[in-house]
Design a protein around this motif. Structure first.
Motif, PDB file in Angstrom:
ATOM      1  N   SER A   1       3.880  49.025  12.711  1.00  0.00           N
ATOM      2  CA  SER A   1       2.834  49.488  13.621  1.00  0.00           C
ATOM      3  C   SER A   1       1.984  48.345  14.171  1.00  0.00           C
ATOM      4  O   SER A   1       1.147  48.559  15.044  1.00  0.00           O
ATOM      5  N   LEU A   2       2.216  47.129  13.680  1.00  0.00           N
ATOM      6  CA  LEU A   2       1.372  45.992  14.046  1.00  0.00           C
ATOM      7  C   LEU A   2       2.077  45.029  14.989  1.00  0.00           C
ATOM      8  O   LEU A   2       3.287  44.868  14.937  1.00  0.00           O
ATOM      9  N   ASP A   3       1.267  44.368  15.803  1.00  0.00           N
ATOM     10  CA  ASP A   3       1.754  43.252  16.603  1.00  0.00           C
ATOM     11  C   ASP A   3       1.580  42.013  15.728  1.00  0.00           C
ATOM     12  O   ASP A   3       0.458  41.601  15.447  1.00  0.00           O
ATOM     13  N   LYS A   4       2.663  41.453  15.249  1.00  0.00           N
ATOM     14  CA  LYS A   4       2.594  40.327  14.313  1.00  0.00           C
ATOM     15  C   LYS A   4       3.441  39.179  14.837  1.00  0.00           C
ATOM     16  O   LYS A   4       4.341  39.387  15.634  1.00  0.00           O
ATOM     17  N   ASP A   5       3.134  37.976  14.369  1.00  0.00           N
ATOM     18  CA  ASP A   5       3.871  36.804  14.835  1.00  0.00           C
ATOM     19  C   ASP A   5       4.850  36.301  13.776  1.00  0.00           C
ATOM     20  O   ASP A   5       5.064  35.103  13.636  1.00  0.00           O
ATOM     21  N   PHE A   6       5.436  37.216  13.031  1.00  0.00           N
ATOM     22  CA  PHE A   6       6.471  36.875  12.060  1.00  0.00           C
ATOM     23  C   PHE A   6       7.470  38.022  11.980  1.00  0.00           C
ATOM     24  O   PHE A   6       7.164  39.153  12.355  1.00  0.00           O
ATOM     25  N   SER A   7       8.653  37.689  11.536  1.00  0.00           N
ATOM     26  CA  SER A   7       9.637  38.729  11.255  1.00  0.00           C
ATOM     27  C   SER A   7       9.662  38.933   9.750  1.00  0.00           C
ATOM     28  O   SER A   7       9.178  38.092   8.994  1.00  0.00           O
ATOM     29  N   TYR A   8      10.225  40.051   9.326  1.00  0.00           N
ATOM     30  CA  TYR A   8      10.248  40.320   7.891  1.00  0.00           C
ATOM     31  C   TYR A   8      11.509  41.062   7.492  1.00  0.00           C
ATOM     32  O   TYR A   8      12.174  41.683   8.319  1.00  0.00           O
ATOM     33  N   ALA A   9      11.818  40.953   6.209  1.00  0.00           N
ATOM     34  CA  ALA A   9      12.888  41.733   5.604  1.00  0.00           C
ATOM     35  C   ALA A   9      12.287  42.422   4.394  1.00  0.00           C
ATOM     36  O   ALA A   9      11.655  41.784   3.558  1.00  0.00           O
ATOM     37  N   LEU A  10      12.477  43.714   4.323  1.00  0.00           N
ATOM     38  CA  LEU A  10      12.004  44.517   3.205  1.00  0.00           C
ATOM     39  C   LEU A  10      13.227  44.924   2.406  1.00  0.00           C
ATOM     40  O   LEU A  10      14.086  45.636   2.908  1.00  0.00           O
ATOM     41  N   VAL A  11      13.319  44.400   1.192  1.00  0.00           N
ATOM     42  CA  VAL A  11      14.538  44.569   0.395  1.00  0.00           C
ATOM     43  C   VAL A  11      14.204  44.986  -1.033  1.00  0.00           C
ATOM     44  O   VAL A  11      13.083  44.819  -1.495  1.00  0.00           O
ATOM     45  N   GLY A  12      15.208  45.506  -1.729  1.00  0.00           N
ATOM     46  CA  GLY A  12      15.046  45.830  -3.142  1.00  0.00           C
ATOM     47  C   GLY A  12      15.223  44.599  -4.008  1.00  0.00           C
ATOM     48  O   GLY A  12      14.586  44.444  -5.038  1.00  0.00           O
ATOM     49  N   SER A  13      16.104  43.706  -3.601  1.00  0.00           N
ATOM     50  CA  SER A  13      16.351  42.453  -4.314  1.00  0.00           C
ATOM     51  C   SER A  13      16.419  41.337  -3.279  1.00  0.00           C
ATOM     52  O   SER A  13      17.047  41.491  -2.242  1.00  0.00           O
ATOM     53  N   ALA A  14      15.813  40.186  -3.592  1.00  0.00           N
ATOM     54  CA  ALA A  14      15.608  39.194  -2.548  1.00  0.00           C
ATOM     55  C   ALA A  14      16.239  37.836  -2.782  1.00  0.00           C
ATOM     56  O   ALA A  14      16.185  36.987  -1.917  1.00  0.00           O
ATOM     57  N   ILE A  15      16.828  37.594  -3.918  1.00  0.00           N
ATOM     58  CA  ILE A  15      17.276  36.246  -4.248  1.00  0.00           C
ATOM     59  C   ILE A  15      18.265  35.713  -3.221  1.00  0.00           C
ATOM     60  O   ILE A  15      18.091  34.614  -2.700  1.00  0.00           O
ATOM     61  N   GLN A  16      19.283  36.475  -2.892  1.00  0.00           N
ATOM     62  CA  GLN A  16      20.295  36.005  -1.946  1.00  0.00           C
ATOM     63  C   GLN A  16      19.686  35.795  -0.559  1.00  0.00           C
ATOM     64  O   GLN A  16      20.000  34.833   0.129  1.00  0.00           O
ATOM     65  N   LEU A  17      18.786  36.671  -0.165  1.00  0.00           N
ATOM     66  CA  LEU A  17      18.150  36.551   1.147  1.00  0.00           C
ATOM     67  C   LEU A  17      17.330  35.270   1.256  1.00  0.00           C
ATOM     68  O   LEU A  17      17.406  34.560   2.247  1.00  0.00           O
ATOM     69  N   VAL A  18      16.570  34.939   0.221  1.00  0.00           N
ATOM     70  CA  VAL A  18      15.768  33.710   0.229  1.00  0.00           C
ATOM     71  C   VAL A  18      16.681  32.496   0.212  1.00  0.00           C
ATOM     72  O   VAL A  18      16.416  31.498   0.869  1.00  0.00           O
ATOM     73  N   GLU A  19      17.774  32.603  -0.521  1.00  0.00           N
ATOM     74  CA  GLU A  19      18.732  31.501  -0.626  1.00  0.00           C
ATOM     75  C   GLU A  19      19.372  31.189   0.734  1.00  0.00           C
ATOM     76  O   GLU A  19      19.637  30.043   1.049  1.00  0.00           O
ATOM     77  N   GLN A  20      19.583  32.220   1.552  1.00  0.00           N
ATOM     78  CA  GLN A  20      20.307  32.053   2.808  1.00  0.00           C
ATOM     79  C   GLN A  20      19.407  31.876   4.036  1.00  0.00           C
ATOM     80  O   GLN A  20      19.903  31.603   5.118  1.00  0.00           O
ATOM     81  N   ASN A  21      18.108  32.057   3.883  1.00  0.00           N
ATOM     82  CA  ASN A  21      17.189  31.987   5.022  1.00  0.00           C
ATOM     83  C   ASN A  21      15.994  31.115   4.687  1.00  0.00           C
ATOM     84  O   ASN A  21      15.574  31.046   3.547  1.00  0.00           O
ATOM     85  N   THR A  22      15.420  30.512   5.712  1.00  0.00           N
ATOM     86  CA  THR A  22      14.163  29.804   5.533  1.00  0.00           C
ATOM     87  C   THR A  22      13.081  30.871   5.412  1.00  0.00           C
ATOM     88  O   THR A  22      12.832  31.610   6.365  1.00  0.00           O
ATOM     89  N   THR A  23      12.491  30.957   4.243  1.00  0.00           N
ATOM     90  CA  THR A  23      11.493  31.986   3.965  1.00  0.00           C
ATOM     91  C   THR A  23      10.133  31.323   3.839  1.00  0.00           C
ATOM     92  O   THR A  23       9.945  30.452   2.999  1.00  0.00           O
ATOM     93  N   ASP A  24       9.204  31.743   4.673  1.00  0.00           N
ATOM     94  CA  ASP A  24       7.860  31.181   4.648  1.00  0.00           C
ATOM     95  C   ASP A  24       7.009  31.818   3.559  1.00  0.00           C
ATOM     96  O   ASP A  24       6.271  31.140   2.856  1.00  0.00           O
ATOM     97  N   VAL A  25       7.110  33.149   3.441  1.00  0.00           N
ATOM     98  CA  VAL A  25       6.300  33.891   2.484  1.00  0.00           C
ATOM     99  C   VAL A  25       7.208  34.854   1.728  1.00  0.00           C
ATOM    100  O   VAL A  25       8.015  35.558   2.332  1.00  0.00           O
TER     101      VAL A  25
END
Length: 133
Positions: free
Chosen positions: A23-47
């Motif tokens: 619902s917000l105008d934000k200047d970042f993209s996000y991924a909402l996941v149940g488990s995140a290790i592989q996602l962080v490993e494969q992407n530059t994650t700021d937060v």
């Protein structure tokens, strides 16, 4: 544009977070996941945001793994806030930046810590640039 990974295994809270962020105008993209290790490993994650009590892996182990894989990622812990002493101990052990008390009911509950993390990351980048000159 920054990238935020939110690991939230609880479907109700995940839906609440998604509704807020979408619902917000934000200047970042996000991924909402149940488990995140592989996602962080494969992407530059700021937060990186996760609950301190995950169902499959201990929160301390998860945050330690994220720190080893991506030390520049700013880590934020989510908790229900019922056990303040445990939360403070967790934050110190895992060197987390901020805390989000669940459930997130309004946008500021979620966005204030995320925006603070991006400002902090920017400050770190400026400080690193000053040290190089």
């Amino acid at each position: 544009m920054g990238f935020v990974v939110i690991a939230e295994p609880d479907e109700v809270n995940a839906a609440r977070i998604k509704t807020i962020l979408d619902s917000l105008d934000k200047d970042f993209s996000y991924a909402l996941v149940g488990s995140a290790i592989q996602l962080v490993e494969q992407n530059t994650t700021d937060v990186f945001i996760a609950d301190m009590q995950m169902p499959v892996i201990k929160g301390t182990e998860l945050f330690s793994m994220i720190e080893m894989m991506s030390p520049e990622t700013i880590r934020i812990v989510m908790t229900d806030g019922a056990r303040i002493a445990d939360t403070v101990a967790f934050m110190n052990e895992c060197r987390t930046f901020k805390i989000i008390i669940k459930p997130c009911r309004v946008a500021d509950d979620l966005m204030a810590p995320i925006c603070a993390a991006f400002r902090y990351k920017e400050q770190l980048g400026r400080a690193a640039g000053q040290h190089e000159t």
